[in-house]
Enzyme design. Structure first.
Site, mmCIF file in Angstrom:
data_model
loop_
_atom_site.group_PDB
_atom_site.id
_atom_site.type_symbol
_atom_site.label_atom_id
_atom_site.label_comp_id
_atom_site.label_asym_id
_atom_site.label_seq_id
_atom_site.Cartn_x
_atom_site.Cartn_y
_atom_site.Cartn_z
ATOM 1 N N GLU A 92 0.799 -1.224 0.000
ATOM 2 C CA GLU A 92 0.000 0.000 0.000
ATOM 3 C C GLU A 92 0.840 1.286 0.000
ATOM 4 O O GLU A 92 0.521 2.233 0.728
ATOM 5 C CB GLU A 92 -0.923 0.024 1.234
ATOM 6 C CG GLU A 92 -1.899 -1.137 1.272
ATOM 7 C CD GLU A 92 -2.676 -1.215 2.579
ATOM 8 O OE1 GLU A 92 -3.855 -1.566 2.522
ATOM 9 O OE2 GLU A 92 -2.106 -0.951 3.652
HETATM 10 C C1 TNX Z 1 -4.365 -3.987 4.607
HETATM 11 S S1 TNX Z 1 -2.856 -6.202 3.891
HETATM 12 C C2 TNX Z 1 -3.094 -3.775 5.101
HETATM 13 C C3 TNX Z 1 -2.926 -3.345 6.484
HETATM 14 C C4 TNX Z 1 -4.233 -3.243 7.212
HETATM 15 C C5 TNX Z 1 -5.137 -4.367 6.795
HETATM 16 C C6 TNX Z 1 -6.427 -4.426 7.555
HETATM 17 C C7 TNX Z 1 -1.720 -5.281 3.951
HETATM 18 C C8 TNX Z 1 -0.477 -5.804 3.464
HETATM 19 N N1 TNX Z 1 -1.947 -4.054 4.431
HETATM 20 O O1 TNX Z 1 -2.238 -2.117 6.522
HETATM 21 O O2 TNX Z 1 -3.974 -3.293 8.567
HETATM 22 O O3 TNX Z 1 -5.415 -4.232 5.430
HETATM 23 O O4 TNX Z 1 -7.169 -5.560 7.237
#
Ligand code: TNX
Length: 510
Positions: free
Chosen positions: A323
């Site tokens: 992300e």
């Molecule tokens: C996505 S999955 C994220 C996290 C959040 C999560 C909550 C991923 C690699 N990153 O930053 O905590 O969703 O479900």
């Protein structure tokens, strides 16, 4: 016949564990069927007579397996109230649980149960430990402690069977992490990934950048400002040791180049304009980025990787990479091209979320596939070039997703995940272009935005973690069989005070 019966009865009377009621039950079938184990063993042959564990039972083990024998003695003590003596050679005719060397696959074991004793054989201590976990589930919850006769031959499908805790959104104490290790290791989970930094907090002491924890781990950090705390290096080393004694390897994660707001609050020089951002206690993602073109960034990253690698005996160092929406694609790739080799420089294998496969350097790395999609051309191309994969599809393995719309805790962005959803998929064929040979294993992430306590963790993790553990270990899956074994397992969690989610999909034994 009469004399034999008399001898058995006389013997029974001398045993502190055997009450009059349980002596009556001596001829009753064993309370736990030999195959009633999670994860399901590869091969189970029930035959012959059962073994009755009593106060006379000893543990026989070579010095090399002493640590596993200690774990076994502890488990028998908890289960029966009696702590067996550990000896190198059991006296003739003494009822014994024997740990011995034998030829098996890595982490595999063979367990045989007869009237005279129980033997667990393995080529290594990890396999003996796994055999002990199986035996724990075969011991009835109440006396008489009869174990069904027969043989189990067992070995894992995947080398990596992982669980995950997010200490950044809410700090979980070392005692809570240890309790989680106690639980996951019973399902033969052998890696615990700790998410140690994020926008809301920094949770591991780094001597060369002390404000990371004095600011980033202070009270008031974390989601809603109620998740403060951090691990000192001594805390972390103790967790590594505790986990290793249960054949669990810790995988530390520092998330970069996004998810870095807490580090930038502590050190404004990690931003491009040198201005500290405000601390964040909300749950938004994707807004922070390290300054890719600036050398300070790489001094910081290398210091952190060096200190973390020195603390970590396990093979992997997780560098996050998810992300990174505030980093341009070109910057993201440039960053990973520099950072992935830095992990190797300090003797570890780089491991990151599947976005790292955009960078060619990821061909030497492990990618954790969190995407819910069954097609991902970038991942498939990286796999063709050598990248290994851990399967953590969000819509199937994310333990922070709600079970259904009524679940009090958790999120739902990847969907609702009931027990059957978590169980009914195949990590070896799930993503097109990612064959089983490229899959190191599975992991079940548990993000902590909505979690506070160990009770919260346990309610979201169990029973779904048991489903993911079975996918990682067992060669095939069978929902009806799993459902029955899980229903029978419930009272074991209850006995340990684990408040699991009582899924309506399961007929729970009370
Ligand atoms: C996505 S999955 C994220 C996290 C959040 C999560 C909550 C991923 C690699 N990153 O930053 O905590 O969703 O479900």
């Amino acid at each position: 016949m009469r004399t034999r019966l008399a001898a058995i009865l006389a013997c029974a009377l001398t045993l502190s564990l055997v009450s009059a009621a349980s002596a009556q039950a001596a001829a009753a079938p064993p309370a736990v069927a030999l195959g009633s184990v999670i994860p399901a063993p590869v091969e189970v042959r029930a035959h012959g007579s059962a073994f009755r564990l009593t106060a006379r039972t000893v543990i026989e083990a070579p010095q090399s397996a002493r640590a596993v024998a200690d774990r076994l003695a502890e488990a028998v003590h908890t289960a029966t109230g009696h702590r067996p003596a550990i000896v190198r050679h059991a006296p003739a005719h003494a009822p014994a649980i024997t740990l011995a060397a034998g030829r098996t696959a890595p982490e595999g074991y063979r367990l045989s149960v007869s009237r005279s004793g129980i033997t667990i054989r393995s080529g290594g201590n990890a396999g003996l430990f796994n055999g002990v976990q199986t035996l724990r589930q075969l011991l009835p919850l109440r006396a008489p402690f009869t174990v069904a006769g027969g043989e189990i031959a067992d070995q894992p499908r995947f080398a990596y069977r992982g669980a995950f805790l997010d200490l950044a959104r809410h700090f979980h104490t070392p005692a809570e992490v240890k309790r989680y290790i106690d639980e996951i290791s019973q399902f033969k989970v052998n890696y615990l990934h700790l998410h140690l930094s994020d926008d809301q907090g920094w949770r591991i002491q780094i001597d060369s950048w002390p404000r990371l924890t004095s600011v980033g781990g202070a009270s008031g950090t974390g989601v809603d400002g109620v998740g403060g705390g951090f691990l000192t290096k001594a805390d972390y080393r103790e967790l590594v040791r505790y986990a290793a004694a249960r054949y669990v390897t810790i995988v530390p994660e520092i998330d970069m180049p996004g998810h870095v707001n807490a580090a930038q609050v502590a050190y404004p020089e990690l931003t491009c304009d040198g201005v500290a951002p405000p601390p964040r206690t909300d749950t938004a993602v994707g807004y922070s980025s390290l300054c890719i073109g600036q050398e300070t960034t790489y001094r910081f990253v290398e210091d952190v990787i060096r200190e973390l690698a020195a603390l970590t005996p396990g093979p992997f160092l997780h560098i996050g990479g998810d992300e990174a929406h505030a980093t341009s694609e070109a910057d993201y790739i440039a960053f990973q091209q520099r950072v992935i080799p830095l992990v190797a420089k300090y003797g570890k294998q780089a491991y990151g979320w599947n976005e790292i496969t955009k960078a060619p350097a990821s061909h030497t790395a492990v990618a954790q596939n969190w995407s819910s999609s069954t097609t991902n051309p970038t991942l498939a191309a990286a796999v063709a070039a050598g990248t290994k994969v851990i399967m953590s599809p969000a819509n199937l393995t994310y333990l922070d997703m709600k079970y259904d719309p009524s679940t009090r805790l958790g999120l739902s962005w990847a969907g609702y995940i009931e027990v059957r959803t978590a169980y009914d998929w195949d990590p070896g064929t799930h993503v097109t272009g990612v064959p089983e040979s490229a899959v190191l294993g599975v992991e079940a992430p548990l993000w902590s935005e909505t979690l506070r306590s160990i009770e919260d963790i346990e309610f979201m993790a169990f029973p779904r973690l048991a489903a993911i553990a079975e996918l990682g270990w067992s060669p095939s899956r069978d929902w009806e069989s799993f459902r029955t074994r899980l229903g029978a397992y419930g009272p074991r969690w209850t006995a340990r005070g684990v408040g699991f989610y009582p899924s309506p999909q399961i007929d729970w034994t009370s």
